[in-house]
Design an enzyme around this catalytic site. Sequence first.
Site, short mmCIF file in Angstrom:
data_model
loop_
_atom_site.label_atom_id
_atom_site.label_comp_id
_atom_site.label_asym_id
_atom_site.label_seq_id
_atom_site.Cartn_x
_atom_site.Cartn_y
_atom_site.Cartn_z
N ARG A 99 -18.43 -3.14 17.63
CA ARG A 99 -17.60 -4.33 17.37
C ARG A 99 -16.29 -4.27 18.14
O ARG A 99 -15.53 -3.31 18.02
CB ARG A 99 -17.35 -4.49 15.88
CG ARG A 99 -16.59 -5.77 15.49
CD ARG A 99 -16.66 -6.01 13.99
NE ARG A 99 -18.05 -6.21 13.59
CZ ARG A 99 -18.67 -5.47 12.67
NH1 ARG A 99 -18.04 -4.49 12.05
NH2 ARG A 99 -19.93 -5.71 12.37
N CYS A 117 0.83 -1.20 0.00
CA CYS A 117 0.00 0.00 0.00
C CYS A 117 0.87 1.25 0.00
O CYS A 117 1.89 1.32 0.70
CB CYS A 117 -0.92 0.00 1.22
SG CYS A 117 -2.03 1.43 1.27
N CYS A 148 0.07 5.51 6.57
CA CYS A 148 -0.54 5.32 7.89
C CYS A 148 0.52 4.83 8.87
O CYS A 148 1.11 3.77 8.67
CB CYS A 148 -1.69 4.33 7.82
SG CYS A 148 -2.92 4.72 6.55
N CYS A 177 -19.78 0.52 8.02
CA CYS A 177 -19.00 0.05 9.16
C CYS A 177 -17.84 1.02 9.32
O CYS A 177 -16.98 1.11 8.46
CB CYS A 177 -18.49 -1.37 8.91
SG CYS A 177 -17.32 -1.97 10.13
N CYS A 220 -18.81 -8.23 3.66
CA CYS A 220 -18.27 -6.90 3.93
C CYS A 220 -16.94 -6.75 3.20
O CYS A 220 -16.22 -7.74 3.01
CB CYS A 220 -18.08 -6.72 5.44
SG CYS A 220 -17.32 -5.15 5.93
N CYS A 249 -15.64 -10.71 5.84
CA CYS A 249 -15.12 -9.42 5.41
C CYS A 249 -13.82 -9.61 4.64
O CYS A 249 -12.94 -10.38 5.06
CB CYS A 249 -14.85 -8.53 6.63
SG CYS A 249 -16.29 -8.33 7.70
N CYS A 269 0.37 1.15 10.25
CA CYS A 269 0.08 0.02 9.36
C CYS A 269 1.33 -0.71 8.89
O CYS A 269 2.26 -0.09 8.34
CB CYS A 269 -0.73 0.51 8.17
SG CYS A 269 -1.30 -0.85 7.13
#
Length: 444
Positions: free
Chosen positions: A361, A141, A145, A278, A218, A185, A148
């Site tokens: 969650r 990616c 972030c 979500c 998801c 998901c 991450c």
Amino acid sequence: MVAMSCALRGATTALNRSTRLKTSILSTASRSLSTNPHVVVDKFVSSPPPSTSSLSHAQQQPIRHPNDVHDRNANYIDEDERSMAGVTATVRHNWTKSEIAEIYTLPFHELMYRASTVHRMYWDPSEVQQCTLLSIKTGGCTEDCSYCSQSTRHKTFVKPTPTMKVQEVLEAAKRAKDAGSTRFCMGAAWRELGNKKNAFNHILDMVKGVNGMGLEVCCTLGMLNAEQAKQLKEAGLTAYNHNLDTSPEHYPNVITTRKYEDRLQTIANVRDAGISVCCGGILGLGEKETDRVGLLHVLATLPEHPESVPINALVAVEGTPLGDAEADENVDSDGIADVDAFDMARMIATARIVMPRTMVRLSAGRLSFSEAEQFLMFQAGANSIFNGDKLLTTDNPEFDEDMKLFNKLGFVGKPAHAGPRVAPSEVTGEVEITKVRGSEQQYA
């Protein structure tokens, strides 16, 4: 004696009137006009159900809401508030930061009592949704972030892998279903779908295939435009995850390659397509308590509350800026991965109070908490978990361990494509519901 006899008859008459009044309350306790003659305020509690001994097995099945969150909300469009055991709750979108901060900073015992009571007013606390998250495209990616492990800007243990084949994903979904999961998901380490047409077509096939198994589906694929959201909806996507991570004020300290507004736009695209949203955040990013309140304020003032709000505890990974800061003894943690069970419970409890109809969650970081600590979080209002041994790239409790925990706590899983159970307190008439609606609707 005559006077005493008259007094007793009067008391008996009053008691009978009280009993009749209590009975009438079970349907419509009181109806009074507000200062606006066109508005009717209606307070009621639902009638107690008949004795289960006279019901068939099919009739004893739990009463459920519609599965679609929009249909559920439509059923309560004229509901103003609920009250039970001295606690009043309402679904509203005009919360102020100061109001949320006042709730967040309550003494812990009082916060837990309020949140647990609100949870029981709107939900069956014994039912917990089980979701499985699979990384269908790991690493590579381009975002920065700082938490991450999948960013190309950080040197971590994660090695980029190509997108999984459709059949591989469907096999993983079947294993998850067999293990008891009801929502599957799929996550891809992308900034956005962009022009990845071939990959997107494969994802659409994955969504169709997983949906065809009877599982809810998801995805978390980065930023989406309106057309992509529409196509995912048509393929059968149930929900889309796109976290805000933290408050707007702290966000630039965590991510610089994507604006907060970009995330809000993706959420709007998903919502407008009719897909359940979500959206939650992560604790342990170096944020202050004001940032945690700020995140909840953004979520609670969206045009529609998210269907589900995941609350994550940072799993610090070596090689990421936040992971390295956590490992550096010379750096004060200042909230970086310094998250305990009380932090999680306080965040979950506040989310439960300000967004009563939202599923909360318990997500990443659950492995670091004991079973007793996890129970504290369920008591605070969590009613959904991620299960399976991996959450993208970090460890998570295995299916078998979660089933043992469910049995120990008396929990049952929420079935796929079935709405949540109606709160037992609503079924038995323990909660008082206040409705406000136009008189034309009331008497139509």
